[in-house]
Design an enzyme around this catalytic site. Structure first.
Site, PDB file in Angstrom:
ATOM      1  N   ARG A  40       0.823  -1.212   0.000  1.00 49.20           N
ATOM      2  CA  ARG A  40       0.000   0.000   0.000  1.00 49.20           C
ATOM      3  C   ARG A  40       0.857   1.263   0.000  1.00 49.20           C
ATOM      4  O   ARG A  40       0.472   2.282  -0.577  1.00 49.20           O
ATOM      5  CB  ARG A  40      -0.950  -0.011   1.206  1.00 49.20           C
ATOM      6  CG  ARG A  40      -2.121  -0.964   1.004  1.00 49.20           C
ATOM      7  CD  ARG A  40      -2.971  -1.090   2.240  1.00 49.20           C
ATOM      8  NE  ARG A  40      -4.220  -1.797   1.928  1.00 49.20           N
ATOM      9  CZ  ARG A  40      -5.000  -2.366   2.831  1.00 49.20           C
ATOM     10  NH1 ARG A  40      -4.667  -2.319   4.116  1.00 49.20           N
ATOM     11  NH2 ARG A  40      -6.121  -2.976   2.470  1.00 49.20           N
ATOM     12  N   LYS A 208     -15.284 -15.298   7.256  1.00 42.86           N
ATOM     13  CA  LYS A 208     -16.702 -15.405   7.596  1.00 42.86           C
ATOM     14  C   LYS A 208     -17.610 -15.300   6.381  1.00 42.86           C
ATOM     15  O   LYS A 208     -17.562 -14.322   5.649  1.00 42.86           O
ATOM     16  CB  LYS A 208     -17.070 -14.318   8.611  1.00 42.86           C
ATOM     17  CG  LYS A 208     -16.391 -14.470   9.970  1.00 42.86           C
ATOM     18  CD  LYS A 208     -16.849 -13.397  10.929  1.00 42.86           C
ATOM     19  CE  LYS A 208     -16.228 -13.571  12.306  1.00 42.86           C
ATOM     20  NZ  LYS A 208     -16.675 -12.511  13.245  1.00 42.86           N
ATOM     21  N   GLY A 362      -6.531  -6.666   0.258  1.00 40.25           N
ATOM     22  CA  GLY A 362      -6.550  -7.371   1.536  1.00 40.25           C
ATOM     23  C   GLY A 362      -5.582  -8.530   1.609  1.00 40.25           C
ATOM     24  O   GLY A 362      -4.445  -8.470   1.145  1.00 40.25           O
ATOM     25  N   GLY A 386     -12.235  -4.501   0.979  1.00 41.32           N
ATOM     26  CA  GLY A 386     -13.641  -4.183   1.223  1.00 41.32           C
ATOM     27  C   GLY A 386     -14.202  -3.213   0.206  1.00 41.32           C
ATOM     28  O   GLY A 386     -15.340  -3.366  -0.264  1.00 41.32           O
TER      29      GLY A 386
END
Length: 405
Positions: A40, A208, A362, A386
């Site tokens: 990043r 998840k 991510g 995200g």
């Protein structure tokens, strides 16, 4: 979608102007505070260098981790300032506060072409407040650092899906522009979202399933196949009647997964074998098992070799691939083969089938670098996991919409 870009700002002129830049420096650190993946930071350099070359007085803002609204040395941006100094080949000063006395003194003392970094904006609880007035008050303090004739450049794509003070409210208070990183991300993802070439394959992993049910539903309506691995696959396998033993399972999502499989079962592709382990440890005893063969008390930590082959065969036929989320616990070598195999299949599709391939930020991006894979083997590696998912899902990104003119 139309907004002013960094090129527009540079054409107007930035010499001697204070330019406030919201970057994404939320980089992973090891236990000693060393940056383990500078991706990043590297992605932010083109915008910063362009402003430096234009003679701007550059003030960088960013967050790191979740300090929960208070100063915490564990989440200091000091390692980032050091890395930036080395990458830019010039000293990047770090203010000891966010919008306090030291930040103002350093901002006022900047010369043309200088770069400074303020401390972690999430040290101030108002950054992420749901109260617009609280965020606005903090944004006013950030804007004050830019003095008169300042401007704002939004270059942290990883945070544009959040209406936070340094991303959203500041853009309402200063002339606002999209940085090179944000502009490039939107252009690439727009191709995937609006004009993907078929077959279009989505590969999803991560922990998840509850975090990605809406994404699966949205993308299953657009993609030809949605491949699912990682921790999230176990709840879907449980919905098919398999006993996943000690694997990651969200029991409250089983019914939702059943409904999802009923609606999109022809498009959703799940593993056909797994790597089971006695415990969540790098050196745990492990073996390849069938879906119904996880020994009692064991858990699965990766997809198996037949799953990799099945997924790779589908990817090989693709023309567009979007990948977000690892297939297993890639940080542990014994459970990294699923992620590595799928990633290599995507690289091969890029080279052999001229597929347009995007890694959705991510952990996926981190796994590419950790596993030593060729970053240039993908068409694009996003910095925002995200944000990229929400964009493809069709959600509005507050940090982008506020830039629109």
């Amino acid at each position: 979608m139309t907004f002013k870009t960094l090129d527009d700002l540079l054409a107007e002129g930035v010499e001697s102007r204070h330019i406030l830049v919201r970057s994404d420096f939320n980089v992973p650190l090891d236990d000693e505070g060393n940056i383990t993946d500078p991706g990043r930071i590297n992605a932010s350099l083109p915008t910063i260098k362009a402003l430096v070359d234009g003679g701007a007085k550059v003030i960088l803002s960013a967050h790191l981790g979740r300090p929960k609204g208070e100063a915490n040395p564990k989440f200091s941006l000091a390692p980032v300032a050091e890395a930036l100094s080395e990458a830019l080949d010039q000293y990047v000063a770090l203010a000891t506060d966010v919008t306090g006395e030291d930040a103002h003194e350093r901002a006022n003392g900047l010369n043309d072409g200088d770069v400074m970094l303020i401390e972690n904006v999430r040290y101030d609880a108002r950054e992420t407040s749901k109260d617009e007035a609280e965020r606005g008050a903090f944004a006013d303090e950030l804007v004050a650092l830019a003095a008169d004739n300042g401007a704002f450049v939004s270059d942290g794509f990883g945070v544009v899906h959040r209406a936070q003070a340094s991303v959203y409210d500041v853009a309402k208070r200063l002339p606002a522009y999209a940085g090179k990183l944000v502009q490039n991300e939107l252009e690439v993802l727009s191709t995937v979202a609006k004009t993907p070439k078929n077959p279009y394959v989505v590969v999803l992993g991560g922990a998840k399933v509850s975090d990605k049910l809406a994404v699966i539903e949205a993308l299953a309506g657009k993609a030809d196949k949605v491949i699912i691995g990682g921790g999230m696959c176990y709840t879907l396998l449980a919905a098919q009647g398999y006993n996943v033993q000690g694997s990651l399972l969200q029991e409250d999502q089983i019914d939702n997964c059943k409904e999802l499989l009923e609606r999109f079962g022809d498009k959703i592709v799940l593993p056909v074998d797994l790597i089971a382990a006695t415990e969540f440890k790098a050196d745990a005893e492990n073996k390849v098992v069938e879906l119904d063969g996880i020994p009692e008390g064991w858990m699965s930590l990766d997809i198996g070799p037949e799953s990799v082959k099945k997924f790779a065969d589908i990817i090989a036929e693709s023309k567009t691939v979007f990948w977000n989320g690892p297939m297993g616990v890639f940080e542990m070598e014994a459970f990294s083969k699923g992620t590595e195999g799928v990633a290599q299949a995507i690289i091969d599709a890029t080279a052999n089938n001229d597929s347009f391939t995007v890694v959705g930020g991510g952990d996926s991006a981190a796994s590419v670098r950790l596993l030593g894979l060729d970053e240039d083997g993908f068409s694009h590696i996003s910095t925002g996991g995200g944000a990229s998912l929400e964009y493809l899902e069709g959600k509005e990104l507050p940090g982008v919409s506020v830039l629109e003119s």
